[in-house]
Design an enzyme around this catalytic site. Structure first.
Site, short mmCIF file in Angstrom:
data_model
loop_
_atom_site.label_atom_id
_atom_site.label_comp_id
_atom_site.label_asym_id
_atom_site.label_seq_id
_atom_site.Cartn_x
_atom_site.Cartn_y
_atom_site.Cartn_z
N GLY A 249 0.84 -1.21 0.00
CA GLY A 249 0.00 0.00 0.00
C GLY A 249 0.87 1.24 0.00
O GLY A 249 0.45 2.31 0.45
N ALA A 250 2.08 1.10 -0.55
CA ALA A 250 3.07 2.19 -0.51
C ALA A 250 2.70 3.34 -1.45
O ALA A 250 3.31 4.40 -1.39
CB ALA A 250 4.45 1.64 -0.89
N SER B 226 -8.50 -2.04 11.77
CA SER B 226 -9.39 -0.87 11.81
C SER B 226 -10.21 -1.01 13.08
O SER B 226 -10.39 -2.12 13.58
CB SER B 226 -10.30 -0.90 10.59
N TYR C 40 -15.86 -6.00 5.14
CA TYR C 40 -14.67 -5.25 5.57
C TYR C 40 -14.41 -5.52 7.06
O TYR C 40 -13.28 -5.80 7.47
CB TYR C 40 -14.89 -3.76 5.31
N ALA D 78 -15.29 -8.02 8.87
CA ALA D 78 -14.82 -9.40 9.07
C ALA D 78 -13.33 -9.50 8.77
O ALA D 78 -12.56 -10.12 9.52
CB ALA D 78 -15.61 -10.35 8.18
N SER D 79 -12.91 -8.86 7.68
CA SER D 79 -11.50 -8.95 7.29
C SER D 79 -10.60 -8.30 8.34
O SER D 79 -9.53 -8.81 8.68
CB SER D 79 -11.26 -8.32 5.91
N LYS D 80 -11.06 -7.17 8.89
CA LYS D 80 -10.22 -6.43 9.83
C LYS D 80 -10.22 -7.07 11.22
O LYS D 80 -9.19 -7.07 11.91
CB LYS D 80 -10.68 -4.97 9.91
N1 LIG Z 1 -8.28 5.51 5.73
C1 LIG Z 1 -8.95 5.13 6.80
O1 LIG Z 1 -9.83 5.85 7.32
C2 LIG Z 1 -8.65 3.80 7.43
C3 LIG Z 1 -9.22 3.51 8.67
C4 LIG Z 1 -8.94 2.29 9.26
C5 LIG Z 1 -8.12 1.37 8.61
N2 LIG Z 1 -7.61 1.68 7.40
C6 LIG Z 1 -6.77 0.67 6.75
O2 LIG Z 1 -5.49 1.21 6.53
C7 LIG Z 1 -4.95 0.71 5.32
C8 LIG Z 1 -4.49 1.85 4.45
O3 LIG Z 1 -5.58 2.72 4.22
P1 LIG Z 1 -5.40 4.03 3.32
O4 LIG Z 1 -6.38 5.01 3.81
O5 LIG Z 1 -3.98 4.38 3.23
O6 LIG Z 1 -5.91 3.45 1.90
P2 LIG Z 1 -5.73 4.00 0.43
O7 LIG Z 1 -5.23 5.41 0.43
O8 LIG Z 1 -7.01 3.72 -0.31
O9 LIG Z 1 -4.58 3.07 -0.17
C9 LIG Z 1 -4.81 1.72 -0.35
C10 LIG Z 1 -3.53 1.08 -0.82
O10 LIG Z 1 -3.78 -0.33 -0.98
C11 LIG Z 1 -3.21 -0.75 -2.22
N3 LIG Z 1 -3.95 -1.89 -2.75
C12 LIG Z 1 -5.29 -2.10 -2.74
N4 LIG Z 1 -5.57 -3.25 -3.36
C13 LIG Z 1 -4.38 -3.78 -3.78
C14 LIG Z 1 -4.01 -4.94 -4.48
N5 LIG Z 1 -4.92 -5.83 -4.93
N6 LIG Z 1 -2.71 -5.17 -4.72
C15 LIG Z 1 -1.76 -4.29 -4.32
N7 LIG Z 1 -2.05 -3.16 -3.64
C16 LIG Z 1 -3.35 -2.91 -3.40
C17 LIG Z 1 -3.32 0.46 -3.14
O11 LIG Z 1 -2.35 0.31 -4.14
P3 LIG Z 1 -2.53 0.94 -5.64
O12 LIG Z 1 -3.12 2.30 -5.45
O13 LIG Z 1 -1.13 0.97 -6.15
O14 LIG Z 1 -3.42 0.03 -6.37
C18 LIG Z 1 -3.03 1.60 -2.16
O15 LIG Z 1 -1.64 1.83 -2.08
C19 LIG Z 1 -6.03 -0.16 4.69
O16 LIG Z 1 -5.77 -1.51 4.98
C20 LIG Z 1 -7.29 0.29 5.37
O17 LIG Z 1 -8.28 -0.71 5.44
C21 LIG Z 1 -7.83 2.87 6.79
#
Ligand SMILES: NC(=O)c1ccc[n+]([C@@H]2O[C@H](COP(=O)([O-])OP(=O)(O)OC[C@H]3O[C@@H](n4cnc5c(N)ncnc54)[C@H](OP(=O)(O)O)[C@@H]3O)[C@@H](O)[C@H]2O)c1
Length: 243
Positions: A11-12, A132, A146, A148-150
């Site tokens: 998720g870089a 999460s 979602y 369930a996964s978390k």
């Molecule tokens: N944002 C929130 O409010 C929040 C709250 C609680 C937990 N989280 C968790 O924190 C984590 C990061 O969230 P974020 O807000 O940074 O999300 P984000 O900005 O939407 O970024 C998601 C990242 O996941 C990568 N990704 C998704 N599907 C993929 C796949 N099939 N293969 C490879 N890479 C994949 C994307 O890569 P590409 O763009 O290169 O495809 C992107 O870098 C997630 O696991 C999320 O569930 C987020």
């Protein structure tokens, strides 16, 4: 703080994972950045000679053997890649559900397994899984898959902490509430009014977390300052779930 350390971040290319890569580089780490967005990976590589990028769709586990035979040791793994989709239960779709589970739960486990198989972890390595509050702590209408996964990730972290302790590898989760990120900016179904009401549920400031407020605890768990912490889930939600 991370001089001489190599950290692999999935998720870089966006949000939390991207911010974390920037901070780790600032603190002297070498970063193995994983994502699908070629442009973003290139941007990271251009920033520093300490970035190695791997373009991988993490749902394609058959590619893991070729993509993650790293040929180098890592001191940390942060699984930040994830997707969020909502579906009311009466519209449940097995395909959508399985895609969420495959991306958010199966992929981190398969990646850890691959890296273990290749003996890529240094002793003392730290694994941080992005859970999460939604799932292990709270519920939200339409978010069963979602959640369930978390929730499952938190259970996995406990088991993996026990299983990997003999290699001196620590495994922890962080569980953010809502974070101001690209993931949440796409929640178009929320009116400004609903969004403000939602933010008001966060006692610390009536706002969502910044990216840095999530990456800080992740860097702590990656660091030696957390050398006796494993199997935990750190909630980062400004007190939202304490109510
Ligand atoms: N944002 C929130 O409010 C929040 C709250 C609680 C937990 N989280 C968790 O924190 C984590 C990061 O969230 P974020 O807000 O940074 O999300 P984000 O900005 O939407 O970024 C998601 C990242 O996941 C990568 N990704 C998704 N599907 C993929 C796949 N099939 N293969 C490879 N890479 C994949 C994307 O890569 P590409 O763009 O290169 O495809 C992107 O870098 C997630 O696991 C999320 O569930 C987020």
């Amino acid at each position: 703080m991370f001089s001489g350390k190599t950290i692999l971040v999935t998720g870089a290319t966006s949000g939390i994972g991207h911010q974390l890569c920037l901070e780790l580089l600032d603190e002297g780490a070498r970063v193995v950045a994983v994502g699908r967005n070629t442009e973003r990976l290139l941007e990271l590589s251009r920033l520093s000679g300490d970035v190695r990028s791997i373009n991988a769709d993490l749902t394609d586990m058959e590619s893991y053997q070729s993509k993650f035979d790293l040929g180098e040791k890592i001191d940390g793994l942060v699984c930040s890649a994830g997707i969020y989709e909502t579906t009311l239960m009466r519209y449940f779709s097995v395909i959508k559900h399985e895609n969420i589970m495959r991306t958010n739960l199966t992929a981190p486990l398969a990646l850890i397994a691959e890296l273990l198989k290749n003996r890529n972890f240094n002793a003392g390595a730290s694994i941080v899984l992005l859970s999460s509050i939604l799932g292990p702590v709270t519920g939200l209408i339409g978010s069963a898959s979602y959640a369930a996964s978390k929730a499952a990730l938190v259970g996995c972290a406990k088991t993996l902490a026990l299983e990997l302790a003999k290699y001196s590898i620590r495994v922890n989760c962080v569980s953010p509430g809502m974070v101001a990120s690209e993931m949440t900016s796409g929640l178009g179904y929320m009116s400004t009014e609903a969004s403000n009401a939602d933010k008001a549920r966060y006692p610390l400031g009536g706002r969502y977390a910044t990216l840095q407020e999530v990456t800080g605890p992740i860097r702590f768990l990656l660091s030696n300052a957390a050398s006796f912490i494993t199997g935990t889930n750190m909630v980062i939600d400004g007190g939202c779930s304490a109510q």
